[in-house]
Scaffold this motif. Structure first.
Motif, PDB file in Angstrom:
ATOM      1  N   GLU A  95      59.555  34.654  41.134  1.00 29.28           N
ATOM      2  CA  GLU A  95      58.703  35.828  41.139  1.00 29.28           C
ATOM      3  C   GLU A  95      57.237  35.481  41.330  1.00 29.28           C
ATOM      4  OE1 GLU A  95      59.459  38.059  37.628  1.00 29.28           O
ATOM      5  OE2 GLU A  95      61.396  38.807  38.360  1.00 29.28           O
ATOM      6  N   GLU A  96      56.930  34.195  41.393  1.00 31.16           N
ATOM      7  CA  GLU A  96      55.562  33.751  41.565  1.00 31.16           C
ATOM      8  C   GLU A  96      55.460  32.902  42.826  1.00 31.16           C
ATOM      9  OE1 GLU A  96      53.930  31.906  38.093  1.00 31.16           O
ATOM     10  OE2 GLU A  96      54.932  33.299  36.724  1.00 31.16           O
ATOM     11  N   ALA A  97      54.221  32.804  43.355  1.00 27.45           N
ATOM     12  CA  ALA A  97      53.980  32.005  44.555  1.00 27.45           C
ATOM     13  C   ALA A  97      52.546  31.487  44.522  1.00 27.45           C
ATOM     14  CB  ALA A  97      54.226  32.830  45.818  1.00 27.45           C
ATOM     15  N   CYS A  98      52.277  30.523  45.379  1.00 28.20           N
ATOM     16  CA  CYS A  98      50.936  29.936  45.479  1.00 28.20           C
ATOM     17  C   CYS A  98      50.342  30.247  46.853  1.00 28.20           C
ATOM     18  CB  CYS A  98      50.990  28.417  45.293  1.00 28.20           C
ATOM     19  SG  CYS A  98      51.513  27.894  43.658  1.00 28.20           S
ATOM     20  N   LEU A  99      49.046  30.521  46.844  1.00 29.32           N
ATOM     21  CA  LEU A  99      48.292  30.666  48.089  1.00 29.32           C
ATOM     22  C   LEU A  99      47.122  29.698  48.054  1.00 29.32           C
ATOM     23  CD1 LEU A  99      47.588  32.014  50.774  1.00 29.32           C
ATOM     24  CD2 LEU A  99      46.353  33.774  49.485  1.00 29.32           C
ATOM     25  N   LEU A 100      47.126  28.761  48.982  1.00 32.33           N
ATOM     26  CA  LEU A 100      46.055  27.789  49.093  1.00 32.33           C
ATOM     27  C   LEU A 100      45.166  28.151  50.281  1.00 32.33           C
ATOM     28  CD1 LEU A 100      48.344  26.316  47.445  1.00 32.33           C
ATOM     29  CD2 LEU A 100      47.470  24.170  48.410  1.00 32.33           C
ATOM     30  N   VAL A 101      43.866  28.005  50.116  1.00 33.41           N
ATOM     31  CA  VAL A 101      42.913  28.211  51.206  1.00 33.41           C
ATOM     32  C   VAL A 101      42.143  26.910  51.380  1.00 33.41           C
ATOM     33  CG1 VAL A 101      40.954  29.543  52.056  1.00 33.41           C
ATOM     34  CG2 VAL A 101      42.730  30.667  50.684  1.00 33.41           C
ATOM     35  N   SER A 102      42.473  26.172  52.421  1.00 31.59           N
ATOM     36  CA  SER A 102      41.905  24.835  52.646  1.00 31.59           C
ATOM     37  C   SER A 102      40.975  24.873  53.862  1.00 31.59           C
ATOM     38  CB  SER A 102      43.014  23.805  52.865  1.00 31.59           C
ATOM     39  OG  SER A 102      43.834  23.690  51.720  1.00 31.59           O
ATOM     40  N   LEU A 103      39.699  25.161  53.613  1.00 36.38           N
ATOM     41  CA  LEU A 103      38.732  25.248  54.703  1.00 36.38           C
ATOM     42  C   LEU A 103      37.664  24.158  54.611  1.00 36.38           C
ATOM     43  CD1 LEU A 103      38.136  29.108  55.016  1.00 36.38           C
ATOM     44  CD2 LEU A 103      39.918  27.682  56.047  1.00 36.38           C
TER      45      LEU A 103
ATOM     46  N   ILE B 204      50.580  35.818  42.132  1.00 34.85           N
ATOM     47  CA  ILE B 204      50.145  34.813  43.104  1.00 34.85           C
ATOM     48  C   ILE B 204      49.098  33.915  42.460  1.00 34.85           C
ATOM     49  CG2 ILE B 204      49.004  34.447  45.323  1.00 34.85           C
ATOM     50  CD1 ILE B 204      50.142  37.154  46.212  1.00 34.85           C
ATOM     51  N   HIS B 205      49.334  32.614  42.536  1.00 39.74           N
ATOM     52  CA  HIS B 205      48.371  31.627  42.064  1.00 39.74           C
ATOM     53  C   HIS B 205      47.451  31.266  43.238  1.00 39.74           C
ATOM     54  CE1 HIS B 205      50.421  30.883  38.203  1.00 39.74           C
ATOM     55  NE2 HIS B 205      51.510  31.203  38.903  1.00 39.74           N
ATOM     56  N   LEU B 206      46.167  31.523  43.071  1.00 41.41           N
ATOM     57  CA  LEU B 206      45.195  31.388  44.152  1.00 41.41           C
ATOM     58  C   LEU B 206      44.339  30.149  43.935  1.00 41.41           C
ATOM     59  CD1 LEU B 206      43.854  32.662  46.694  1.00 41.41           C
ATOM     60  CD2 LEU B 206      42.366  33.924  45.115  1.00 41.41           C
ATOM     61  N   ILE B 207      44.335  29.261  44.912  1.00 42.28           N
ATOM     62  CA  ILE B 207      43.537  28.035  44.858  1.00 42.28           C
ATOM     63  C   ILE B 207      42.700  27.984  46.139  1.00 42.28           C
ATOM     64  CG2 ILE B 207      43.534  25.528  44.708  1.00 42.28           C
ATOM     65  CD1 ILE B 207      46.680  27.403  43.748  1.00 42.28           C
ATOM     66  N   VAL B 208      41.387  28.041  45.985  1.00 45.51           N
ATOM     67  CA  VAL B 208      40.496  28.189  47.133  1.00 45.51           C
ATOM     68  C   VAL B 208      39.551  26.996  47.234  1.00 45.51           C
ATOM     69  CG1 VAL B 208      38.680  29.601  48.189  1.00 45.51           C
ATOM     70  CG2 VAL B 208      40.586  30.705  46.988  1.00 45.51           C
ATOM     71  N   GLY B 209      39.557  26.368  48.405  1.00 44.56           N
ATOM     72  CA  GLY B 209      38.550  25.358  48.744  1.00 44.56           C
ATOM     73  C   GLY B 209      37.881  25.800  50.035  1.00 44.56           C
ATOM     74  N   ALA B 210      36.839  26.613  49.897  1.00 37.55           N
ATOM     75  CA  ALA B 210      36.269  27.276  51.071  1.00 37.55           C
ATOM     76  C   ALA B 210      34.818  27.640  50.806  1.00 37.55           C
ATOM     77  CB  ALA B 210      37.071  28.539  51.405  1.00 37.55           C
ATOM     78  N   PRO B 211      34.051  27.930  51.875  1.00 40.97           N
ATOM     79  CA  PRO B 211      32.686  28.417  51.677  1.00 40.97           C
ATOM     80  C   PRO B 211      32.658  29.715  50.886  1.00 40.97           C
ATOM     81  CG  PRO B 211      33.003  27.702  53.943  1.00 40.97           C
ATOM     82  CD  PRO B 211      34.362  27.706  53.297  1.00 40.97           C
TER      83      PRO B 211
ATOM     84  N   MET C 138      42.539  41.830  49.074  1.00 40.38           N
ATOM     85  CA  MET C 138      43.502  42.266  48.068  1.00 40.38           C
ATOM     86  C   MET C 138      43.636  43.781  48.140  1.00 40.38           C
ATOM     87  SD  MET C 138      42.361  40.055  44.744  1.00 40.38           S
ATOM     88  CE  MET C 138      42.354  38.262  44.744  1.00 40.38           C
ATOM     89  N   GLN C 139      44.828  44.267  48.328  1.00 41.45           N
ATOM     90  CA  GLN C 139      45.055  45.711  48.379  1.00 41.45           C
ATOM     91  C   GLN C 139      44.890  46.300  46.980  1.00 41.45           C
ATOM     92  OE1 GLN C 139      45.607  47.494  51.205  1.00 41.45           O
ATOM     93  NE2 GLN C 139      45.174  45.563  52.252  1.00 41.45           N
ATOM     94  N   ALA C 140      43.962  47.224  46.824  1.00 41.15           N
ATOM     95  CA  ALA C 140      43.556  47.680  45.500  1.00 41.15           C
ATOM     96  C   ALA C 140      44.711  48.209  44.657  1.00 41.15           C
ATOM     97  CB  ALA C 140      42.477  48.751  45.638  1.00 41.15           C
ATOM     98  N   ARG C 141      45.644  48.957  45.267  1.00 42.27           N
ATOM     99  CA  ARG C 141      46.701  49.575  44.458  1.00 42.27           C
ATOM    100  C   ARG C 141      48.082  48.959  44.685  1.00 42.27           C
ATOM    101  NH1 ARG C 141      42.981  53.413  45.486  1.00 42.27           N
ATOM    102  NH2 ARG C 141      42.360  54.770  43.743  1.00 42.27           N
ATOM    103  N   HIS C 142      48.146  47.941  45.536  1.00 45.99           N
ATOM    104  CA  HIS C 142      49.470  47.441  45.885  1.00 45.99           C
ATOM    105  C   HIS C 142      49.637  45.946  45.654  1.00 45.99           C
ATOM    106  CE1 HIS C 142      50.179  51.349  47.705  1.00 45.99           C
ATOM    107  NE2 HIS C 142      49.086  51.200  48.433  1.00 45.99           N
ATOM    108  N   HIS C 143      48.555  45.229  45.452  1.00 47.27           N
ATOM    109  CA  HIS C 143      48.722  43.789  45.378  1.00 47.27           C
ATOM    110  C   HIS C 143      49.226  43.357  44.009  1.00 47.27           C
ATOM    111  CE1 HIS C 143      45.442  42.544  42.705  1.00 47.27           C
ATOM    112  NE2 HIS C 143      44.672  43.451  43.278  1.00 47.27           N
ATOM    113  N   PRO C 144      49.971  42.263  43.941  1.00 52.87           N
ATOM    114  CA  PRO C 144      50.362  41.700  42.648  1.00 52.87           C
ATOM    115  C   PRO C 144      49.157  41.032  41.998  1.00 52.87           C
ATOM    116  CG  PRO C 144      51.060  40.264  44.427  1.00 52.87           C
ATOM    117  CD  PRO C 144      50.497  41.503  45.077  1.00 52.87           C
ATOM    118  N   PRO C 145      49.226  40.717  40.723  1.00 52.23           N
ATOM    119  CA  PRO C 145      48.110  40.015  40.082  1.00 52.23           C
ATOM    120  C   PRO C 145      47.862  38.657  40.744  1.00 52.23           C
ATOM    121  CG  PRO C 145      49.604  40.920  38.438  1.00 52.23           C
ATOM    122  CD  PRO C 145      50.291  41.062  39.770  1.00 52.23           C
ATOM    123  N   PHE C 146      46.592  38.302  40.831  1.00 55.91           N
ATOM    124  CA  PHE C 146      46.189  36.995  41.351  1.00 55.91           C
ATOM    125  C   PHE C 146      45.647  36.153  40.196  1.00 55.91           C
ATOM    126  CE2 PHE C 146      46.452  39.190  45.309  1.00 55.91           C
ATOM    127  CZ  PHE C 146      46.560  38.235  46.307  1.00 55.91           C
TER     128      PHE C 146
END
Length: 546
Positions: A410-418, A483-490, A501-509
């Protein structure tokens, strides 16, 4: 003159040798103060003068030694200061044809004791050469209009900019400008020329509009420091800058917000000048002089990993989130339209993500980011978008699957590698453990991560599209409920993540922060849901409902 003349040694008249001067010139009060000090000493005083400026030296009795007192404007205060020298016949005057600061030798035959008449006559001649009284006809009405308009009726000297339609001390309205010749109208004046003085006497390109103080500076105080070439460069730069500033009146108005936090135990700072320059560079302008600060816990709280810091930060969120929401919705304008927004973000990535979520993915929001080591060249401030940057390819930003989805996850990770490639070993064990992904994971990335990866506004558009793709996959295919959010970006990219993030539809981040160095672990910091934001260490919450 008697053999005891002060410019003789052992009864023999000697040539006085002078060293060229490069120090700053003095105004009348400053030079007068130096002369008053000299009156108490023994020895002769020599004033070397050309038609408009002077240099003063003091000698040593019985020795061929001379020491500079100073050079510059010899006005009424100097005339008063040297009265004791005149009475004691210790003041000598010599006229030269070059700048006194460049004179190299004075012959004894040129010297004569000075009198009050000597000084009065010289001062009258200096005024005739350097002041516009009686010479306004040299600058015709048409020329004065051109010069004044190009300067916007302000002093053109760098760093001055005095309004010449208002008296500096009384505030009285009038014309207090000096139409200063670059090449003097007389060959004997400052920067005079036998060939060009008459020819350029009424040429608008040969004038600077100056206040009295700056006019005296270039003509009588430090004439040697302001040759023709330098003054032309000053004039050209000023006209270009005035034109640029006036052009900004045509730009769209935006309301600037600074989202500043304390990073790496350092207090973030953004000046009004930086904001204006960055906006002008993007053909925008401020609707107010200073940016409004958001989500700053206070400069005295500079350690961003402490409970005190986060506690003060959440107090700010309670106060300021409703204000921003009312402004975004137009409620603070009684239903009328709001100004466009300019956002200057420099904060923890989780707070920037939260800010983006609050701002939403609406139009009329302009993002600016600090560019590292980029001041100068094509940047007027580190917050301006580089003018030399080229639009990126739409394929620059990519999405890839790191860990596959499973039916019971039920959980997932989103990485942003910039800016850097995120090392999964830095993630918590519930995300990555023993060399394997414990949760499904997606990564938005670029082939060559760097601090300068986002250097053009279109970078954010292309990044946003790939981020949309990743979020749809997480929701529609992975069906992630958290969603577990890990950001390496400007900083701007972190804001865009929140905007998507969709205000009324997104899962918790669950936002993660890495505090403590390049290889420090990523740890959960805040949770952002559609209803509230929660500080995970303390459990403190703040509503996100409008």
């Amino acid at each position: 003159m008697p053999d005891a003349h002060p410019f003789s040694v052992a009864g023999q008249r000697v040539v006085i040798h002078l060293q060229p001067l490069e120090d700053e010139g003095l105004d009348d009060p400053s030079l007068a103060a130096n002369l008053r000090e000299t009156c108490a000493a023994q020895g002769p005083v020599l004033v070397v003068a050309n038609g408009f400026t002077t240099r003063a030296l003091v000698g040593t009795d019985g020795k061929d030694e001379w020491h500079d007192i100073g050079h510059g404007d010899f006005g009424d205060e100097c005339k008063t200061a040297i009265r004791p020298l005149l009475r004691a016949r210790r003041l000598f005057w010599v006229t030269v044809s070059v700048l006194p600061t460049t004179a190299q030798a004075i012959s004894p035959n040129q010297l004569s004791p000075a009198t009050t008449g000597t000084i009065t006559t010289w001062q009258k001649g200096a005024r005739n050469l350097t002041t516009p009284k009686g010479r306004q006809a040299e600058a015709s009405a048409a020329t004065r209009q051109v010069v004044s308009a190009q300067a916007a009726w302000r002093c053109q000297f760098p760093g001055c900019g005095a309004d010449l339609r208002e008296h500096a001390s009384t505030g009285r309205q009038g014309n207090f400008s000096y139409f200063a010749h670059i090449v003097a109208s007389s060959p004997d004046g400052p920067r005079g020329s036998v060939r060009d003085s008459t020819r350029l006497a009424d040429d608008p390109s040969n004038f600077l509009l100056l206040c009295d103080a700056c006019h005296r500076l270039i003509d009588r105080i430090s004439a040697s420091e302001y040759p023709t070439e330098k003054l032309h460069a000053i004039r050209d730069a000023n006209i270009s800058e005035v034109s640029r500033l006036l052009d900004t009146l045509r730009y769209r108005e935006v309301k600037p917000y600074a989202i500043l936090g304390n990073l790496g135990n350092q207090v973030a700072y953004l000046s009004s000048t930086e904001v204006r320059e960055a906006l002008w560079n993007s053909k925008l302008r401020c609707s107010k002089d200073a940016p409004e600060s958001l989500f700053q816990p206070g400069n005295h709280l500079y350690k961003d990993q402490t409970a005190t810091y986060w506690g003060a930060l959440f107090e700010k969120l309670h106060q300021e989130i409703p204000q921003v929401q009312r402004y975004i919705s137009g409620a603070s304008h009684n239903g009328g339209g709001r100004d466009e927004l300019a956002i200057f973000p420099l904060h923890l990535t989780s707070i920037l993500t939260l800010a983006g979520h609050i701002l939403g993915d609406n139009g009329g929001i302009h993002l600016f980011q600090p560019h590292r080591d980029k001041v100068g060249g094509d940047l007027v401030t580190r917050w301006a978008w580089p003018t030399s940057a080229t639009p990126p390819s739409p394929e620059k930003y990519k999405v890839r699957t790191l860990g596959s989805s499973s039916a019971d996850s039920e959980e997932a990770c989103l990485l942003v590698s910039l800016t850097f490639s995120i090392d999964p070993t830095r993630l918590p064990a519930h995300c990555y453990k023993n060399g394997e992904w414990a949760l499904p994971a997606l990564e938005v990335y670029v082939d060559e991560p760097s601090a300068n990866v986002i250097s053009h506004p279109e970078d954010l558009q292309h990044f946003g599209r790939r981020l949309d793709d990743a979020l749809r996959t997480l929701q529609d295919q992975f069906r992630a409920k958290k969603i577990h959010l890990i950001v390496g970006a400007p900083t701007t990219a972190a804001v865009v993540v929140g905007q998507k993030m969709q205000a009324r539809h997104h899962p918790p981040f669950i936002c993660h922060e890495s505090i403590g160095g390049p290889q420090a672990p990523f740890l959960p910091s805040i949770e952002i849901s559609s209803a509230q934001v929660t500080e995970l260490a303390s459990g403190a919450t703040c509503s996100l409902q409008p």
